[in-house]
Design a protein around this motif. Structure first.
Motif, PDB file in Angstrom:
ATOM      1  N   ALA A   1       0.825  -1.208   0.000  1.00 25.19           N
ATOM      2  CA  ALA A   1       0.000   0.000   0.000  1.00 25.19           C
ATOM      3  C   ALA A   1       0.859   1.258   0.000  1.00 25.19           C
ATOM      4  N   LEU A   2       1.918   1.243   0.781  1.00 28.03           N
ATOM      5  CA  LEU A   2       2.778   2.423   0.856  1.00 28.03           C
ATOM      6  C   LEU A   2       3.595   2.610  -0.419  1.00 28.03           C
ATOM      7  N   ILE A   3       4.043   1.511  -1.022  1.00 25.00           N
ATOM      8  CA  ILE A   3       4.845   1.604  -2.243  1.00 25.00           C
ATOM      9  C   ILE A   3       3.965   1.856  -3.455  1.00 25.00           C
ATOM     10  N   GLY A   4       2.737   1.333  -3.413  1.00 21.44           N
ATOM     11  CA  GLY A   4       1.822   1.536  -4.528  1.00 21.44           C
ATOM     12  C   GLY A   4       2.030   0.564  -5.656  1.00 21.44           C
ATOM     13  N   ALA A   5       2.560  -0.608  -5.339  1.00 25.76           N
ATOM     14  CA  ALA A   5       2.814  -1.626  -6.358  1.00 25.76           C
ATOM     15  C   ALA A   5       2.864  -2.986  -5.686  1.00 25.76           C
ATOM     16  N   PRO A   6       2.434  -4.038  -6.393  1.00 29.73           N
ATOM     17  CA  PRO A   6       2.517  -5.383  -5.808  1.00 29.73           C
ATOM     18  C   PRO A   6       3.964  -5.827  -5.676  1.00 29.73           C
ATOM     19  N   LEU A   7       4.272  -6.527  -4.585  1.00 31.35           N
ATOM     20  CA  LEU A   7       5.628  -7.023  -4.343  1.00 31.35           C
ATOM     21  C   LEU A   7       5.777  -8.495  -4.713  1.00 31.35           C
ATOM     22  N   PHE A   8       4.621  -9.228  -4.826  1.00 32.62           N
ATOM     23  CA  PHE A   8       4.680 -10.656  -5.145  1.00 32.62           C
ATOM     24  C   PHE A   8       3.583 -11.004  -6.154  1.00 32.62           C
ATOM     25  N   ASP A   9       3.858 -11.979  -6.976  1.00 33.61           N
ATOM     26  CA  ASP A   9       2.868 -12.549  -7.880  1.00 33.61           C
ATOM     27  C   ASP A   9       2.166 -13.675  -7.126  1.00 33.61           C
ATOM     28  N   ARG A  10       0.947 -13.381  -6.642  1.00 28.71           N
ATOM     29  CA  ARG A  10       0.241 -14.336  -5.786  1.00 28.71           C
ATOM     30  C   ARG A  10      -0.421 -15.453  -6.574  1.00 28.71           C
ATOM     31  N   ARG A  11      -0.335 -15.381  -7.898  1.00 30.57           N
ATOM     32  CA  ARG A  11      -0.895 -16.455  -8.723  1.00 30.57           C
ATOM     33  C   ARG A  11       0.057 -17.635  -8.802  1.00 30.57           C
ATOM     34  N   ARG A  12       1.278 -17.446  -8.375  1.00 33.45           N
ATOM     35  CA  ARG A  12       2.281 -18.496  -8.523  1.00 33.45           C
ATOM     36  C   ARG A  12       2.673 -19.051  -7.154  1.00 33.45           C
ATOM     37  N   ARG A  13       3.021 -20.317  -7.145  1.00 31.81           N
ATOM     38  CA  ARG A  13       3.518 -20.961  -5.933  1.00 31.81           C
ATOM     39  C   ARG A  13       4.827 -21.672  -6.267  1.00 31.81           C
ATOM     40  N   PRO A  14       5.897 -21.507  -5.494  1.00 33.46           N
ATOM     41  CA  PRO A  14       5.934 -20.589  -4.339  1.00 33.46           C
ATOM     42  C   PRO A  14       5.762 -19.134  -4.761  1.00 33.46           C
ATOM     43  N   LEU A  15       5.451 -18.269  -3.770  1.00 40.45           N
ATOM     44  CA  LEU A  15       5.273 -16.852  -4.054  1.00 40.45           C
ATOM     45  C   LEU A  15       6.528 -16.314  -4.730  1.00 40.45           C
ATOM     46  N   THR A  16       6.319 -15.607  -5.829  1.00 40.70           N
ATOM     47  CA  THR A  16       7.459 -15.097  -6.607  1.00 40.70           C
ATOM     48  C   THR A  16       7.463 -13.579  -6.539  1.00 40.70           C
ATOM     49  N   PRO A  17       8.565 -12.973  -6.104  1.00 41.96           N
ATOM     50  CA  PRO A  17       8.600 -11.505  -6.028  1.00 41.96           C
ATOM     51  C   PRO A  17       8.575 -10.879  -7.415  1.00 41.96           C
ATOM     52  N   THR A  18       7.863  -9.748  -7.526  1.00 37.87           N
ATOM     53  CA  THR A  18       7.918  -8.937  -8.738  1.00 37.87           C
ATOM     54  C   THR A  18       9.276  -8.244  -8.797  1.00 37.87           C
ATOM     55  N   HIS A  19       9.546  -7.492  -9.875  1.00 41.64           N
ATOM     56  CA  HIS A  19      10.831  -6.788  -9.935  1.00 41.64           C
ATOM     57  C   HIS A  19      10.930  -5.757  -8.823  1.00 41.64           C
TER      58      HIS A  19
END
Length: 321
Positions: free
Chosen positions: A44-62
């Motif tokens: 919320a503070l950064i304003g961008a997703p940090l992980f791709d929650r569609r994938r397992r294990p959780l994969t961080p975005t760039h």
């Protein structure tokens, strides 16, 4: 961003490393709910997703990879900050000292002075700048350094405090093979036969020597000049001319000193002072102690080799008796 604490950042990094909220909570010793809240707060503070929650294990975005990588760096910085702050609290009289050292001092006993300051009861850390004296004048006035051990008296700057560490006379050095041809001659006769190897006009010593020669009405032809004393002594040692310099500068060029001889400067004598300079009011209590450390190192580690290179000098002449 002020609400994003270091603990939350470390939880982000833990999720990025483990790929799981559950594993991250177990590693950190907190609940899964606390980890999930930390992720939502960070996103919320950064304003961008940090992980791709569609994938397992959780994969961080760039963005998540960047935050996770920086979290470890910030954690190490915070740990160093705490350690430094605790050390400063335990030793309130000690500081993080930034000090300038004129080249001839840096190249001879500068390392020992820094060691004494760091190992003694004066400084938590020491950052030393070497270079020409005038660069330290600018750095001191711009608050880039706290003090300078320099030969520049910084004349005209009323906000500067000065403490004399020691004084040394200028001497004439010549190739050892030319000692009989130089000894007993006045400077005019010496310059008629030999080229003058100069300290750079950018250096305090170079300008100081030129002013002295100008007062005597002597203007030797400009052929060689050097920023560093070891290069100047080397040129004289190879027979390229004579030079006017100081015992400390000869010590800096000690690798070549066996092939030169130091003689009293013919005519009017003059000298330079090695000073500790600080901004007025900044180090009223510490400055005399720093100067005393430098003087003690000069007495124990510079005086004996200087007297071996210039044996006709006395400790009194160097103001180190």
């Amino acid at each position: 961003m002020s609400d994003l604490d270091l603990h939350s950042l470390r939880l982000v990094a833990a999720v990025a490393e483990t790929g799981s909220v559950t594993a991250a909570s177990q590693r950190a010793g907190v609940t899964q709910s606390a980890v999930s809240q930390a992720l939502r707060r960070a996103e919320a503070l950064i304003g961008a997703p940090l992980f791709d929650r569609r994938r397992r294990p959780l994969t961080p975005t760039h963005v998540g990879r960047m935050v996770a990588a920086r979290a470890d760096e910030l954690a190490r910085d915070a740990e160093r900050l705490l350690a430094d702050a605790r050390a400063a609290a335990d030793m309130p009289g000690r500081i993080n000292l930034r000090i300038g050292l004129v080249d001839s001092l840096a190249g001879t006993i500068g390392a020992r002075i820094v060691r004494e300051l760091a190992d003694g009861a004066l400084a938590l850390t020491v950052t030393a700048w070497s270079g020409l004296a005038f660069s330290h004048t600018r750095a001191l006035m711009r608050h880039e350094i706290d003090a300078a051990l320099t030969c520049d008296p910084m004349e005209g700057l009323g906000e500067v405090e000065r403490i004399v560490v020691f004084r040394e006379p200028y001497v004439l050095i010549a190739p050892r093979s030319e000692i009989d041809a130089v000894r007993g001659k006045d400077l005019r006769a010496v310059f008629e036969r030999y080229r003058l190897v100069r300290h750079s006009a950018r250096s305090y010593a170079g300008q100081h020597i030129e002013r002295h020669l100008g007062r005597l009405g002597l203007r030797p032809r400009r052929v060689f000049e050097f920023d560093t004393s070891d290069a100047l002594v080397a040129m004289v040692a190879t027979g390229m001319g004579v030079a006017i310099t100081t015992p400390l500068c000869i010590l800096q060029g000690a690798a070549h000193a066996i092939d030169v001889v130091a003689l009293p400067l013919p005519g009017v004598a003059f000298s330079r002072e090695l000073l500790l300079t600080t901004r007025r009011g900044d180090f009223d209590d510490l400055a005399p102690r720093i100067a005393e450390v430098a003087r003690g190192v000069a007495l124990s580690h510079a005086l004996p080799p200087m007297l071996s290179l210039v044996p006709w000098l006395t400790p009194e002449a160097l103001a180190l008796a």
